[in-house]
Write a protein that holds these residues in place. Structure first.
Motif, PDB file in Angstrom:
ATOM      1  N   ARG A  23     -59.549 -10.427  14.737  1.00  0.00           N
ATOM      2  CA  ARG A  23     -59.930  -8.659  15.023  1.00  0.00           C
ATOM      3  C   ARG A  23     -58.979  -8.744  14.235  1.00  0.00           C
ATOM      4  NH1 ARG A  23     -54.364  -8.880  15.491  1.00  0.00           N
ATOM      5  NH2 ARG A  23     -53.436 -10.356  16.950  1.00  0.00           N
ATOM      6  N   GLU A  24     -59.254  -7.407  13.939  1.00  0.00           N
ATOM      7  CA  GLU A  24     -58.646  -6.973  12.180  1.00  0.00           C
ATOM      8  C   GLU A  24     -57.412  -6.303  13.156  1.00  0.00           C
ATOM      9  OE1 GLU A  24     -60.256  -3.413  10.827  1.00  0.00           O
ATOM     10  OE2 GLU A  24     -62.800  -4.221  11.493  1.00  0.00           O
ATOM     11  N   SER A  58     -54.690 -12.375  11.346  1.00  0.00           N
ATOM     12  CA  SER A  58     -55.927 -11.995  12.106  1.00  0.00           C
ATOM     13  C   SER A  58     -56.986 -12.628  11.054  1.00  0.00           C
ATOM     14  CB  SER A  58     -56.129 -10.736  13.084  1.00  0.00           C
ATOM     15  OG  SER A  58     -56.328  -9.957  12.132  1.00  0.00           O
ATOM     16  N   LYS A  60     -61.144 -11.578  10.346  1.00  0.00           N
ATOM     17  CA  LYS A  60     -62.951 -11.266  10.574  1.00  0.00           C
ATOM     18  C   LYS A  60     -64.169 -12.095   9.707  1.00  0.00           C
ATOM     19  CE  LYS A  60     -64.078  -8.321  13.183  1.00  0.00           C
ATOM     20  NZ  LYS A  60     -64.491  -8.001  15.213  1.00  0.00           N
TER      21      LYS A  60
END
Length: 148
Positions: A23-24, A58, A60
């Motif tokens: 996730r961002e 995190s 992506k």
């Protein structure tokens, strides 16, 4: 050795199918883009530092199973750690993937990543997220790195 290889395959497949921290981070104060042109792996690592502590991390992106699984494992390993602790983990993971002597206590479940050393062409896939988080932490602006 076959037990470690089987565990390596299971962990890689699990983290590839269900990546953790994929996730961002909306208010990340550090980030870096990583690219492995040989395999096509591309990712962005987001880091939220609170002083010297990695409060959140995190990623992506897209890539091969090894790249995505390693990124997932990386986020779990460094979240909540100090920059110094994360650096020590980074160094041990890199050593494990290149066949050097490691501190098994520090690696813990990350030891499964050492299985990539049997596939030298894939080491860049497995280390991409680690190099990227290292770059993100070391920079105060958006930075791009490549395994080339």
């Amino acid at each position: 050795m076959s037990d470690l290889r089987e565990l390596y395959q299971q962990v890689i497949m699990d983290h590839n199918k269900r990546p953790r921290n994929f996730r961002e981070i909306e208010h990340a104060n550090h980030l870096a883009h990583g690219n492995n042109p040989l395999c096509g792996d591309k990712l962005v690592v987001y880091v939220k530092l609170n002083g010297e502590v990695i409060e959140d991390v995190s990623f992506k992106g897209s890539g091969c199973a090894i790249s995505m699984a390693s990124a997932s494992l990386m986020t779990e390993a460094v979240k909540g750690k100090t920059i110094e602790e994360a650096q020590a983990i980074y160094e041990q993971v890199h050593k494990s993937m290149t066949g050097e002597e490691t501190d098994r206590n520090l690696l813990g479940k990350l030891e499964v990543l050492s299985g990539v050393k049997e596939f030298p062409a894939r080491v860049k896939c497995a280390t991409l997220s680690w190099h990227t988080v290292h770059a993100a932490i070391d920079s105060d602006h958006d930075i791009s790195i490549s395994t080339e």
